[in-house]
Design a protein around this motif. Structure first.
Motif, PDB file in Angstrom:
ATOM      1  N   MET A   1       0.847  -1.172   0.000  1.00 13.00           N
ATOM      2  CA  MET A   1       0.000   0.000   0.000  1.00 13.00           C
ATOM      3  C   MET A   1       0.896   1.239   0.000  1.00 13.00           C
ATOM      4  SD  MET A   1      -2.832   1.057   2.770  1.00 13.00           S
ATOM      5  CE  MET A   1      -4.371   0.403   2.277  1.00 13.00           C
ATOM      6  N   ALA A   2       0.654   2.167  -0.896  1.00 11.03           N
ATOM      7  CA  ALA A   2       1.514   3.330  -1.077  1.00 11.03           C
ATOM      8  C   ALA A   2       1.338   4.377   0.018  1.00 11.03           C
ATOM      9  CB  ALA A   2       1.248   3.960  -2.430  1.00 11.03           C
ATOM     10  N   ASP A   3       0.250   4.354   0.739  1.00  9.74           N
ATOM     11  CA  ASP A   3      -0.009   5.375   1.741  1.00  9.74           C
ATOM     12  C   ASP A   3       0.533   5.012   3.112  1.00  9.74           C
ATOM     13  OD1 ASP A   3      -1.530   6.002  -0.478  1.00  9.74           O
ATOM     14  OD2 ASP A   3      -2.974   7.110   0.717  1.00  9.74           O
ATOM     15  N   GLN A   4       1.259   3.921   3.225  1.00 11.62           N
ATOM     16  CA  GLN A   4       1.778   3.512   4.513  1.00 11.62           C
ATOM     17  C   GLN A   4       3.158   4.128   4.734  1.00 11.62           C
ATOM     18  OE1 GLN A   4       1.734  -0.727   4.475  1.00 11.62           O
ATOM     19  NE2 GLN A   4      -0.387  -0.828   5.180  1.00 11.62           N
ATOM     20  N   VAL A   5       3.437   4.392   5.985  1.00 14.48           N
ATOM     21  CA  VAL A   5       4.719   4.970   6.373  1.00 14.48           C
ATOM     22  C   VAL A   5       5.306   4.097   7.468  1.00 14.48           C
ATOM     23  CG1 VAL A   5       5.828   6.974   7.408  1.00 14.48           C
ATOM     24  CG2 VAL A   5       3.927   7.296   5.839  1.00 14.48           C
ATOM     25  N   ARG A   6       6.585   3.895   7.399  1.00 18.53           N
ATOM     26  CA  ARG A   6       7.259   3.141   8.455  1.00 18.53           C
ATOM     27  C   ARG A   6       8.032   4.135   9.315  1.00 18.53           C
ATOM     28  NH1 ARG A   6      12.249  -0.784   8.329  1.00 18.53           N
ATOM     29  NH2 ARG A   6      12.004  -1.577  10.429  1.00 18.53           N
ATOM     30  N   VAL A   7       7.544   4.351  10.493  1.00 17.24           N
ATOM     31  CA  VAL A   7       8.161   5.295  11.422  1.00 17.24           C
ATOM     32  C   VAL A   7       8.940   4.494  12.447  1.00 17.24           C
ATOM     33  CG1 VAL A   7       7.762   7.107  13.116  1.00 17.24           C
ATOM     34  CG2 VAL A   7       6.303   6.940  11.101  1.00 17.24           C
ATOM     35  N   THR A   8      10.233   4.795  12.559  1.00 19.27           N
ATOM     36  CA  THR A   8      11.055   4.066  13.521  1.00 19.27           C
ATOM     37  C   THR A   8      11.328   4.871  14.780  1.00 19.27           C
ATOM     38  OG1 THR A   8      13.065   4.835  12.439  1.00 19.27           O
ATOM     39  CG2 THR A   8      12.170   2.720  11.711  1.00 19.27           C
ATOM     40  N   SER A   9      11.221   6.211  14.688  1.00 19.80           N
ATOM     41  CA  SER A   9      11.518   7.015  15.871  1.00 19.80           C
ATOM     42  C   SER A   9      10.778   8.344  15.801  1.00 19.80           C
ATOM     43  CB  SER A   9      13.021   7.279  15.976  1.00 19.80           C
ATOM     44  OG  SER A   9      13.286   8.185  17.010  1.00 19.80           O
ATOM     45  N   ILE A  10       9.897   8.542  16.735  1.00 19.23           N
ATOM     46  CA  ILE A  10       9.204   9.829  16.838  1.00 19.23           C
ATOM     47  C   ILE A  10      10.173  10.886  17.354  1.00 19.23           C
ATOM     48  CG2 ILE A  10       7.310  11.054  17.974  1.00 19.23           C
ATOM     49  CD1 ILE A  10       5.759   8.414  17.978  1.00 19.23           C
ATOM     50  N   ASP A  11      11.152  10.455  18.146  1.00 14.93           N
ATOM     51  CA  ASP A  11      12.162  11.387  18.644  1.00 14.93           C
ATOM     52  C   ASP A  11      12.971  11.993  17.495  1.00 14.93           C
ATOM     53  OD1 ASP A  11      11.376  10.937  21.250  1.00 14.93           O
ATOM     54  OD2 ASP A  11      12.863   9.341  21.573  1.00 14.93           O
ATOM     55  N   ALA A  12      13.208  11.224  16.443  1.00 14.92           N
ATOM     56  CA  ALA A  12      13.935  11.758  15.286  1.00 14.92           C
ATOM     57  C   ALA A  12      13.124  12.863  14.622  1.00 14.92           C
ATOM     58  CB  ALA A  12      14.235  10.645  14.281  1.00 14.92           C
ATOM     59  N   LEU A  13      11.821  12.708  14.588  1.00 21.63           N
ATOM     60  CA  LEU A  13      10.953  13.748  14.038  1.00 21.63           C
ATOM     61  C   LEU A  13      11.037  15.011  14.890  1.00 21.63           C
ATOM     62  CD1 LEU A  13       8.869  14.245  11.789  1.00 21.63           C
ATOM     63  CD2 LEU A  13       7.116  13.432  13.366  1.00 21.63           C
ATOM     64  N   GLU A  14      11.033  14.840  16.198  1.00 20.44           N
ATOM     65  CA  GLU A  14      11.160  15.989  17.103  1.00 20.44           C
ATOM     66  C   GLU A  14      12.523  16.660  16.931  1.00 20.44           C
ATOM     67  OE1 GLU A  14      10.979  18.957  19.848  1.00 20.44           O
ATOM     68  OE2 GLU A  14       9.344  17.839  18.922  1.00 20.44           O
ATOM     69  N   HIS A  15      13.557  15.853  16.801  1.00 18.13           N
ATOM     70  CA  HIS A  15      14.901  16.400  16.599  1.00 18.13           C
ATOM     71  C   HIS A  15      14.959  17.198  15.290  1.00 18.13           C
ATOM     72  CE1 HIS A  15      19.227  16.767  16.862  1.00 18.13           C
ATOM     73  NE2 HIS A  15      19.323  16.289  15.612  1.00 18.13           N
ATOM     74  N   PHE A  16      14.394  16.658  14.234  1.00 22.04           N
ATOM     75  CA  PHE A  16      14.365  17.370  12.951  1.00 22.04           C
ATOM     76  C   PHE A  16      13.602  18.678  13.074  1.00 22.04           C
ATOM     77  CE2 PHE A  16      12.149  18.179   8.896  1.00 22.04           C
ATOM     78  CZ  PHE A  16      13.251  18.525   8.137  1.00 22.04           C
ATOM     79  N   ARG A  17      12.457  18.653  13.746  1.00 21.77           N
ATOM     80  CA  ARG A  17      11.655  19.864  13.926  1.00 21.77           C
ATOM     81  C   ARG A  17      12.435  20.920  14.707  1.00 21.77           C
ATOM     82  NH1 ARG A  17       8.300  22.441  17.278  1.00 21.77           N
ATOM     83  NH2 ARG A  17       8.673  21.018  18.993  1.00 21.77           N
TER      84      ARG A  17
END
Length: 186
Positions: A1-17
């Protein structure tokens, strides 16, 4: 399915933000510094350098007049056989006046052309400023929203057996009265 995302770390998202927010601050400061430098250069050319070389031309012309007067006096004097020293001084003063006049012409030319040369670059800076002021803050907001969404999703319990199609969620507010146990199949 093309709309799926594999997220391994929410902390990495916070760090990027957080790094994006730091980048926004540094980017805005850099653009402000560049715009200030353009204004300072414009003023330096139009005022400081023009006035400096106008004064230098006047000063060097006075020296030339003085050297020419000394040469004339030496030619009329009985005590000086050959006024070569005075002639060399006059030539030297003429070169100095020509140099100052050339520099003044260059400063005036640069002053006239500065805005036409700098304006396209300033427009590019303004487009970057717009991007930093309008688009990237929206991106930061979007990242915050997505982080909250992912955190909420991470708090959701997955079904115990793979055949169950209903997943239960933990009671985040503690007031829904639902059980933390999986729903029983019929």
């Amino acid at each position: 399915m093309a709309d799926q995302v594999r997220v391994t770390s929410i902390d990495a998202l916070e760090h990027f933000r957080s790094r994006l927010i730091v980048f926004l601050g540094k980017g805005r400061r850099s653009i402000d510094e560049a715009a200030d430098e353009v204004r300072r250069t414009r003023n330096w050319l139009a005022n400081d350098q023009r006035m400096h070389w106008e004064a230098e031309v006047k000063k060097r012309r006075k020296r030339l007049e003085q050297a020419e007067a000394e040469l004339m006096s030496a030619r009329l004097s009985e005590f000086v056989d050959a006024p070569t020293v005075q002639q060399m001084q006059v030539r030297k003063c003429k070169r100095a006046v020509e140099e100052a006049e050339e520099k003044l012409r260059n400063v005036k030319k640069w002053s006239q052309n500065f805005d036409s040369m700098a304006e396209p670059l300033i427009k590019k800076l303004e487009s970057v400023r717009f991007y930093l002021d309008q688009e990237l803050p929206r991106g930061v907001t979007y990242l915050s929203h997505q982080q909250r969404t992912l955190e909420s999703y991470a708090e959701t319990q997955m079904p115990i057996d793979g055949a169950s199609s209903v997943a239960t969620t933990t009671d985040l507010a503690g007031s829904s009265g639902q059980s933390d146990q999986p729903a029983a199949e019929s």
